[in-house]
Design a protein around this motif. Structure first.
Motif, PDB file in Angstrom:
ATOM      1  N   THR A   1      -7.762  14.830  -6.992  1.00  0.00           N
ATOM      2  CA  THR A   1      -9.113  14.368  -7.296  1.00  0.00           C
ATOM      3  C   THR A   1      -9.039  12.926  -7.757  1.00  0.00           C
ATOM      4  OG1 THR A   1      -8.913  15.177  -9.554  1.00  0.00           O
ATOM      5  CG2 THR A   1      -9.838  16.694  -7.918  1.00  0.00           C
ATOM      6  N   ALA A   2      -9.933  12.133  -7.276  1.00  0.00           N
ATOM      7  CA  ALA A   2      -9.888  10.700  -7.577  1.00  0.00           C
ATOM      8  C   ALA A   2     -11.276  10.230  -7.971  1.00  0.00           C
ATOM      9  CB  ALA A   2      -9.386   9.918  -6.379  1.00  0.00           C
ATOM     10  N   THR A   3     -11.329   9.379  -8.968  1.00  0.00           N
ATOM     11  CA  THR A   3     -12.572   8.758  -9.394  1.00  0.00           C
ATOM     12  C   THR A   3     -12.347   7.262  -9.454  1.00  0.00           C
ATOM     13  OG1 THR A   3     -13.111  10.694 -10.708  1.00  0.00           O
ATOM     14  CG2 THR A   3     -14.344   8.672 -11.170  1.00  0.00           C
ATOM     15  N   SER A   4     -13.084   6.536  -8.666  1.00  0.00           N
ATOM     16  CA  SER A   4     -12.887   5.087  -8.589  1.00  0.00           C
ATOM     17  C   SER A   4     -13.645   4.429  -9.729  1.00  0.00           C
ATOM     18  CB  SER A   4     -13.372   4.564  -7.240  1.00  0.00           C
ATOM     19  OG  SER A   4     -13.215   3.185  -7.182  1.00  0.00           O
ATOM     20  N   THR A   5     -12.920   3.952 -10.719  1.00  0.00           N
ATOM     21  CA  THR A   5     -13.513   3.254 -11.855  1.00  0.00           C
ATOM     22  C   THR A   5     -12.678   2.030 -12.146  1.00  0.00           C
ATOM     23  OG1 THR A   5     -12.213   4.574 -13.397  1.00  0.00           O
ATOM     24  CG2 THR A   5     -14.385   5.427 -12.826  1.00  0.00           C
ATOM     25  N   SER A   6     -13.261   1.167 -12.932  1.00  0.00           N
ATOM     26  CA  SER A   6     -12.531  -0.052 -13.279  1.00  0.00           C
ATOM     27  C   SER A   6     -11.410   0.249 -14.244  1.00  0.00           C
ATOM     28  CB  SER A   6     -13.494  -1.081 -13.871  1.00  0.00           C
ATOM     29  OG  SER A   6     -14.121  -0.537 -15.013  1.00  0.00           O
ATOM     30  N   ASN A   7     -11.622   1.169 -15.177  1.00  0.00           N
ATOM     31  CA  ASN A   7     -10.585   1.562 -16.115  1.00  0.00           C
ATOM     32  C   ASN A   7     -10.387   3.064 -15.966  1.00  0.00           C
ATOM     33  OD1 ASN A   7     -10.233  -1.012 -17.357  1.00  0.00           O
ATOM     34  ND2 ASN A   7     -12.164  -0.687 -18.449  1.00  0.00           N
ATOM     35  N   ALA A   8      -9.471   3.429 -15.106  1.00  0.00           N
ATOM     36  CA  ALA A   8      -9.293   4.844 -14.782  1.00  0.00           C
ATOM     37  C   ALA A   8      -8.300   5.465 -15.738  1.00  0.00           C
ATOM     38  CB  ALA A   8      -8.803   5.008 -13.351  1.00  0.00           C
ATOM     39  N   THR A   9      -8.439   6.757 -15.901  1.00  0.00           N
ATOM     40  CA  THR A   9      -7.538   7.526 -16.753  1.00  0.00           C
ATOM     41  C   THR A   9      -6.806   8.532 -15.899  1.00  0.00           C
ATOM     42  OG1 THR A   9      -9.001   7.288 -18.622  1.00  0.00           O
ATOM     43  CG2 THR A   9      -7.342   9.030 -18.756  1.00  0.00           C
ATOM     44  N   VAL A  10      -5.514   8.538 -16.007  1.00  0.00           N
ATOM     45  CA  VAL A  10      -4.681   9.489 -15.274  1.00  0.00           C
ATOM     46  C   VAL A  10      -4.258  10.557 -16.248  1.00  0.00           C
ATOM     47  CG1 VAL A  10      -2.610   9.803 -13.918  1.00  0.00           C
ATOM     48  CG2 VAL A  10      -3.888   7.668 -13.758  1.00  0.00           C
TER      49      VAL A  10
ATOM     50  N   THR B   1       0.834  -1.191   0.000  1.00  0.00           N
ATOM     51  CA  THR B   1       0.000   0.000   0.000  1.00  0.00           C
ATOM     52  C   THR B   1       0.876   1.252   0.000  1.00  0.00           C
ATOM     53  OG1 THR B   1      -1.745  -1.148   1.205  1.00  0.00           O
ATOM     54  CG2 THR B   1      -1.790   1.259   1.246  1.00  0.00           C
ATOM     55  N   LEU B   2       0.517   2.208  -0.888  1.00  0.00           N
ATOM     56  CA  LEU B   2       1.289   3.444  -0.991  1.00  0.00           C
ATOM     57  C   LEU B   2       0.809   4.452   0.034  1.00  0.00           C
ATOM     58  CD1 LEU B   2       1.410   3.918  -4.883  1.00  0.00           C
ATOM     59  CD2 LEU B   2       3.071   2.787  -3.422  1.00  0.00           C
ATOM     60  N   VAL B   3       1.749   5.088   0.734  1.00  0.00           N
ATOM     61  CA  VAL B   3       1.448   6.199   1.630  1.00  0.00           C
ATOM     62  C   VAL B   3       2.511   7.269   1.404  1.00  0.00           C
ATOM     63  CG1 VAL B   3       0.308   4.805   3.400  1.00  0.00           C
ATOM     64  CG2 VAL B   3       2.762   5.183   3.546  1.00  0.00           C
ATOM     65  N   ALA B   4       2.106   8.513   1.504  1.00  0.00           N
ATOM     66  CA  ALA B   4       3.033   9.645   1.388  1.00  0.00           C
ATOM     67  C   ALA B   4       3.293  10.201   2.782  1.00  0.00           C
ATOM     68  CB  ALA B   4       2.461  10.722   0.475  1.00  0.00           C
ATOM     69  N   ILE B   5       4.527  10.549   3.048  1.00  0.00           N
ATOM     70  CA  ILE B   5       4.908  10.956   4.410  1.00  0.00           C
ATOM     71  C   ILE B   5       5.848  12.137   4.357  1.00  0.00           C
ATOM     72  CG2 ILE B   5       6.836   9.314   4.465  1.00  0.00           C
ATOM     73  CD1 ILE B   5       6.361   8.995   7.473  1.00  0.00           C
TER      74      ILE B   5
ATOM     75  N   GLU C   1      -3.219   5.995  -2.380  1.00  0.00           N
ATOM     76  CA  GLU C   1      -4.031   5.384  -3.424  1.00  0.00           C
ATOM     77  C   GLU C   1      -5.436   5.199  -2.879  1.00  0.00           C
ATOM     78  OE1 GLU C   1      -2.177   1.724  -4.353  1.00  0.00           O
ATOM     79  OE2 GLU C   1      -2.118   1.007  -2.292  1.00  0.00           O
ATOM     80  N   GLY C   2      -6.339   4.820  -3.760  1.00  0.00           N
ATOM     81  CA  GLY C   2      -7.712   4.593  -3.354  1.00  0.00           C
ATOM     82  C   GLY C   2      -8.598   5.806  -3.551  1.00  0.00           C
ATOM     83  N   PRO C   3      -9.860   5.697  -3.184  1.00  0.00           N
ATOM     84  CA  PRO C   3     -10.801   6.808  -3.397  1.00  0.00           C
ATOM     85  C   PRO C   3     -10.413   8.080  -2.658  1.00  0.00           C
ATOM     86  CG  PRO C   3     -11.965   4.761  -2.884  1.00  0.00           C
ATOM     87  CD  PRO C   3     -10.522   4.509  -2.617  1.00  0.00           C
ATOM     88  N   LYS C   4      -9.744   7.954  -1.528  1.00  0.00           N
ATOM     89  CA  LYS C   4      -9.375   9.125  -0.728  1.00  0.00           C
ATOM     90  C   LYS C   4      -7.896   9.464  -0.883  1.00  0.00           C
ATOM     91  CE  LYS C   4     -12.878   8.049   2.775  1.00  0.00           C
ATOM     92  NZ  LYS C   4     -13.125   7.745   4.209  1.00  0.00           N
ATOM     93  N   GLU C   5      -7.353   9.211  -2.052  1.00  0.00           N
ATOM     94  CA  GLU C   5      -5.922   9.455  -2.281  1.00  0.00           C
ATOM     95  C   GLU C   5      -5.579  10.925  -2.011  1.00  0.00           C
ATOM     96  OE1 GLU C   5      -2.708   9.336  -5.970  1.00  0.00           O
ATOM     97  OE2 GLU C   5      -4.543   8.145  -6.054  1.00  0.00           O
ATOM     98  N   GLY C   6      -4.500  11.120  -1.249  1.00  0.00           N
ATOM     99  CA  GLY C   6      -4.069  12.473  -0.908  1.00  0.00           C
ATOM    100  C   GLY C   6      -4.642  12.995   0.378  1.00  0.00           C
ATOM    101  N   LEU C   7      -5.578  12.282   1.006  1.00  0.00           N
ATOM    102  CA  LEU C   7      -6.176  12.734   2.259  1.00  0.00           C
ATOM    103  C   LEU C   7      -5.331  12.228   3.428  1.00  0.00           C
ATOM    104  CD1 LEU C   7      -8.546  14.130   3.722  1.00  0.00           C
ATOM    105  CD2 LEU C   7      -9.707  11.906   3.755  1.00  0.00           C
TER     106      LEU C   7
END
Length: 1224
Positions: A1136-1145, A914-918, A957-963
């Motif tokens: 901003t994050a959008t949880s989709t099966s095929n996401a676009t960055v 799991t990715l975390v920023a610190i 990562e995940g729906p709350k990425e950056g929080l």
């Protein structure tokens, strides 16, 4: 008896001590003077209570460590402090650890006596001879003649001396063991006839005072086997040592002074400054209480001869003077309105001697013809710079001190000279040896290996190795050592600092093993050796690492910090570590300071060998107490032997006691009535007691047994018949316990004299310390010990020794540890830990004690069947994840509007990968120490001491990425010297529970969260994480760290790019414009990581071209964003994050390069989560685009859409960047 503040005088700094502390104070009974002795060995006199005018100053004899501890070695722990000052009508006597001396009142020396092999504590004039003085300490007492300045007699005391005081015709002697005795000079200072010694305090005596026929003592007592300050002050009539009713002082007495003129009055003070005046004649109504104005603790105290002045010093280096005279509106004044106070001695006594007025030099009329030699040379008290020693230009390795060997006479006799060259036939006795050269002492230092120069004889900095594109071959430290000399790898090692900081030091030069060493640039680093020995004692390590998994509420818990340290040593696998958090908790423990366990810049009062034994005894006792939480501890004994091994409920017995507690039963038998009082205790450390006189030298096993089994006879009050009668004390193993011997036994060697070292010195018949010892438990607590390995077998697990090469060299500690069977890659199971120097050694070397440079201190024995005795498999091994789900704060005024984080939900528990920023922010607890050379360069002596102030961890990562889910401010009880607000964003009050509006937690709570994230397998993303983790004192495996400092760099370059510059260049964001914010820094480090991931699948030249552009632009701007850039917005947009099966960055950036405008568009699609991998091995063909057109690059996504408005890699790149096509 009320005292009023009169003066507060900081002591001036000395050349060798920038902050001297008053260690001894005496008010002159014959003159209007106050004498002060300091921790730097200086004695000074201050005259008149109103002005405290400085009169005379001189060094005390024996204050400088002059070359000896107790057995012929110089001990850096030997304190230069002045221990005692006595004033006569003509002279001033001073006592320090190394000797005593007498001077005239004006400072001129008259006599001195040195006894550098002892640690003197107190002195007393001989009541029957005015020309003799008696001094005592940890060894023999000495009787010195003050007329001739020589020792006339040595007296063997029954116990180490704490205080000596003259009585009418006798001398009072208070011993460290708690015994008070009266010595008669007429019988050679033996116990006075008709007066029996008394045991004042069971745990030891701290001090005593005598006035007239009254003596008072204060010290320590025992409660449940633990030492505690005795709240009772004992009073005795010195004529018969008859006990008088004691005085209770619950705060713990540190200083007790009997009133000089009124025997019914006593002044009592605690270490923290609680002052109580007691009038025994008035009973309970005769007590007054005051609080002394000290910010640290009281170090010395004295009363004037009439009791009207009270002088005391504190650890901040300040002298306080209080008086019973009124100093307010009702104070006495003279005709001019100035306050009038009586002199210190209360009458017109001896006038202080003042120096003669210095004559001014004659005036010089300066003309063109005036010779310069009229000025004359000034007097220098220190060597001039031009008088530099020979070792600076001709060290011991120089040819000046290593002349070539002489040519044999057989060669010279046949030599013929041809053109200044001699030719001779090789004699028969030298044939075959022409290429053989015998190594001489120092040859390895001169030549090195394979012709390596002098530069390779010491570790290089990593920056120097990188600059030379090679790693210098390590010069082995195990070169041949001449017989009788100490091997090179035993020397004290020190960390050197380059301009890049401590991270640039090459620790690998000292450690090529898989076992981690501990660094020395922290306070109390002398504990490193014992911590390593305890760490590799498996049962203790298991308890400590399991203790961090439970909810321990104690903020400065040493067992918790030891558990965190042991986990770090396990994970590091050969990387150097630091015990900074353990040292911080240790320094914050008041009892450790009161017991003299602090090594405060070479001001400790005992050699390191004695200091580590005292620390070992106290640490194990502290571990035992801390292992019990809410009355419950780990139960390690298997259920089938619980009832046989421990008394009571095993859950209530400390886990440390189950591992290394020797179950002891002590019985006291009254010789008068025969009453027997038994007492069961637990012994954590066995202090060896050597026989005074033995017909033959006993073996180690015999001494160990006699140290566990003790018999003594003392006089005390019987609890049954209430008579003062002899009590026979006998200590045996507890017969109520079937197996009283624990899995681990800790032994203190207790060597403090040369005679005791002779037991350990190597002898032809064999070594003194065996590798295994056998115990056989008999009935009724009996015990037999053998060295054949019969019965219950213990093996030596580790040994801590004191190393000191010569009397002038500083001492340090080294530990030897026997690794468990099956350790891979070891030729021998024994490993030596010399701080961060780690190497394998042979068993013969471990058990060899050839000379006094190697002195044993602590031996740890472990039962070979300990795995069957205790069950470590049931101990918890994983931290409770609930710590991540709780929002804990100790701030009283936390403002919810300022809270930026949201704790994790139970469904968000991180998984491996799991990715975390610190990011973390720090404050300075101690400023950097450095020296500036004459050529303008500087040398860092000690880096600044930083402390964690804020740590922020964001979802990566995940729906709350950056929080953020962690945004903790760290409470610190230590004084902060610099909040570094410009770089940390921390302000005064942010770390104070009473004022902080943030989430404030203790350091241990924040550390537990990070430790849990590491154990869960999280991958940490950040900028400059190596230094952050080092200061936090946590080790993160390299595979779990993605540091953008190392990602956005060019191999081989020392320049590391700042986060601010990278964010400005790549993301077109101005950050850190006013101060740092850890959440902001962590977010932009995460954005940079995402940007790098998009290049990972591209042609490796694409990212290299971007880095070339960044460095080219950085050189033009000094690697700082230009000042004309618009400031960053007040709040930056969240991810901003959008949880989709095929996401676009998608990242869109617009940049204007010099000479062109470049629009950069980055787009990518991905269907799965990716785990970051180091390296850029993947190659793909990016789409070719014109120079000024849009550029596309592949990127990895994380099931979300990431929108960033910023500048592309071409922002501000200049015209040169437009002259070639860059691949994106």
């Amino acid at each position: 008896m009320q005292y009023n503040p009169l003066h507060l005088l900081p002591l001036p700094p000395q050349a060798l001590d920038g902050k001297p502390i008053p260690t001894s104070i005496t008010v002159d009974p014959f003159s209007d003077s106050l004498w002060i002795g300091t921790s730097s060995g200086i004695v000074a006199a201050l005259c008149t209570p109103l002005s405290l005018t400085r009169n005379v100053q001189f060094p005390a004899h024996g204050a400088k460590p002059a070359g000896a501890n107790g057995f012929g070695m110089n001990a850096p722990g030997m304190s230069p402090a002045v221990r005692e000052i006595r004033v006569t009508d003509r002279d001033v006597w001073t006592l320090a650890e190394g000797g005593i001396g007498g001077r005239k009142r004006g400072g001129a020396p008259k006599w001195n006596v040195s006894d550098p092999t002892r640690s003197l504590r107190s002195m007393s004039p001989n009541p029957t001879n005015s020309h003799e003085v008696l001094a005592g300490g940890t060894g023999q007492m000495i009787l010195a003649n003050t007329s001739r300045g020589e020792i006339v007699r040595r007296i063997e005391p029954s116990t180490p001396i704490v205080h000596l005081a003259p009585l009418h015709r006798t001398v009072l002697a208070a011993g460290m063991s708690g015994q008070v005795n009266v010595l008669d000079p007429r019988t050679g200072f033996k116990s006075a006839a008709g007066i029996s010694p008394v045991q004042a305090h069971t745990g030891g005596l701290s001090g005593a005072d005598a006035q007239g026929n009254l003596v008072c003592t204060w010290g320590w007592t025992h409660m449940q086997g633990h030492p505690l300050p005795d709240p009772l002050i004992r009073l005795y009539d010195v004529r018969t040592l008859r006990p008088l009713p004691p005085i209770s002082f619950p705060s713990g007495p540190a200083f007790v002074l009997l009133h000089p003129t009124d025997s019914s009055k006593i002044v009592i003070s605690s270490q923290q400054g609680m002052l109580q005046g007691v009038d025994i004649a008035l009973g309970s109504t005769g007590s007054t209480f005051q609080q002394l104005d000290v910010n640290s603790y009281v170090t010395s105290m004295a009363l004037s001869s009439r009791g009207d002045y009270l002088a005391f010093g504190d650890a901040d280096g300040q002298l306080h003077l209080w008086t019973t005279h009124d100093t307010g509106e009702n104070a006495r004044v003279d005709d001019t309105g100035a306050m009038v106070l009586p002199p210190f001695n209360g009458y017109e006594g001896v006038k202080p001697e003042w120096p003669d007025q210095a004559e001014l030099p004659p005036p010089i009329v300066w003309e063109d013809t005036t010779p310069l030699n009229l000025i004359g040379m000034p007097y220098y008290s220190e060597p001039l710079l031009s008088n530099f020693p020979s070792e600076t230009y001709a060290p011991p390795t120089s040819p000046f001190f290593n002349p070539p060997p002489p040519i044999p006479s057989t060669v010279l006799n046949t030599m013929k000279m041809v053109d200044f060259v001699g030719y001779a036939t090789n004699p028969k006795d030298l044939r075959g040896k022409r290429y053989v050269v015998t190594a001489r002492p120092g040859a390895g230092r001169r030549a090195g290996r394979n012709g390596a120069g002098r530069r390779d004889s010491e570790p290089r900095f990593r920056s120097e190795k990188d600059r030379k594109n090679k790693v210098a071959e390590q010069v082995e430290l195990d070169e041949q050592t001449p017989e009788g000399e100490m091997p090179k790898y035993y020397r004290k090692v020190e960390i050197k600092y380059s301009k890049f900081g401590i991270e640039d030091f090459d620790f690998e030069f000292y450690n090529r093993t898989s076992y981690s060493g501990l660094e020395t640039d922290i306070l109390n680093s002398y504990t490193n050796a014992l911590l390593q020995a305890i760490h590799y004692t498996a049962p203790i390590r298991a308890i400590a690492t399991a203790h961090i998994c439970v909810d321990c509420k104690k903020e400065h818990c040493l067992l918790c910090e030891a558990g965190f340290l042991f986990r770090m040593l396990e994970d590091a696998k050969g990387r150097n570590c630091q015990a900074s958090n353990f040292s911080r908790a240790f320094s914050a423990t008041p009892q450790a300071s009161a017991l003299g366990l602090m090594d405060d810049n070479d001001k400790s009062t005992a050699p390191y060998g004695s200091l580590i034994q005292n620390f070992n005894r106290w640490l194990l006792s502290t571990f035992s107490t801390e292992a019990i939480i809410d009355g419950v501890s780990f139960s390690l004994r298997p259920k089938d032997i619980n009832r046989l091994s421990l008394n009571g409920d095993p859950a209530s017995v400390s886990a440390i006691d189950q591992v290394l507690g020797v179950q002891i039963k002590t019985t006291n038998t009254c010789k008068s009535c025969g009453y027997v009082s038994p007492r069961n205790t637990t012994l954590h450390a066995v202090d060896l007691i050597y026989p005074r006189k033995a017909p033959k030298t006993p073996r180690f096993a015999e001494i160990l047994r006699s140290s566990i089994f003790r018999e003594s006879t003392t006089k005390a009050v019987c609890s049954n018949c209430k008579s003062f009668a002899p009590l026979e004390s006998k200590r045996v193993l507890s017969p109520d316990v079937k197996d009283p011997l624990p899995p681990v036994i800790s032994v203190n060697a207790m060597i403090n004299t040369p005679e005791l070292y002779e037991y350990w010195r190597d002898k032809p018949e064999g070594k003194f310390l065996p590798s295994t010892i056998g115990f056989n438990v008999r009935d009724k607590g009996g015990l037999t010990v053998n060295e054949k390995g019969d019965g219950i077998v213990y093996e030596v697990r580790s040994i801590v020794v004191q190393i000191q090469d010569s009397p002038d060299a500083p001492a340090h500690l080294v530990s030897f540890v026997k690794m468990p069977n099956g350790s891979s890659g070891l030729e021998t199971p024994w490993i030596m830990f010399n701080d961060f120097l780690v190497r394998s050694v042979t068993e013969q070397e471990v058990f060899t004690f050839p000379e006094m440079w190697k002195v044993p201190a602590v031996i740890i024995l472990e039962r070979v069947d300990s795995e069957n005795l205790i069950d470590l498999g049931e101990l918890p091994r994983q931290l409770d994840p609930e710590v991540l789900f709780k929002d804990v704060s100790i701030a009283w005024n936390r403002r919810n509007a300022m809270i930026k984080h949201k704790v994790l939900g139970k469904d968000e528990l991180p998984k491996p990968g799991t990715l975390v920023a610190i990011d973390a922010e720090f404050v300075a607890l101690q400023q950097e120490e450095m020296e500036f050379r004459s050529d303008g360069t500087k040398n860092i002596l000690r880096p600044s001491h930083m402390s964690l102030a804020r740590v922020s961890v964001l979802r990566g990562e995940g729906p709350k990425e950056g929080l953020p889910f962690i945004d903790d401010y760290i409470h610190t009880s230590e004084a902060v010297v610099d909040y570094l607000t410009e770089y940390s964003g921390i302000k005064a009050g942010d770390l104070d529970p009473n004022n902080s509006p943030h989430t404030l937690v203790p350091l241990k709570v924040a550390y537990k969260k990070l430790r849990l994230l590491v154990d869960l397998g999280c991958i940490f993303i950040g900028h400059g994480l190596a230094k952050d983790f080092r200061t936090i004192n946590i080790y993160i495996p390299p595979e779990q760290v993605m540091d953008t400092v190392n990602i956005f760099t060019i191999p081989g370059r020392q320049r590391k790019l700042s986060l601010r510059f990278l964010a400005w260049y790549l993301l077109q964001k101005d950050i850190q414009t006013h101060s740092h914010d850890s959440i902001e820094d962590a977010k932009y480090a995460l954005l940079l990581f995402r940007l790098w991931k998009r290049y990972e699948g591209q042609d490796e030249m694409a990212f290299e071209n971007v880095m070339d552009d960044i460095f080219n632009e950085g050189h033009k701007l000094g690697f700082k964003p230009p000042a004309d850039r618009p400031p960053s917005p007040a709040s930056f947009p969240p991810l901003t994050a959008t949880s989709t099966s095929n996401a676009t960055v998608t990242a869109t950036a617009t940049a204007t390069a010099s000479g062109s405008g470049s629009a950069v568009s980055i787009s990518s699609k991905n269907n799965n989560n990716s785990t970051p991998q180091k390296g850029r091995n993947k190659k793909s063909s990016p789409p070719k685009t014109p120079n000024n057109g849009p550029h596309n690059a592949a990127a990895n996504g994380n099931n979300n859409t990431l929108g960033v408005n910023g500048a592309g890699a071409g922002a501000g790149a200049g015209a040169g960047a437009n002259q070639r096509s860059r691949k994106w």
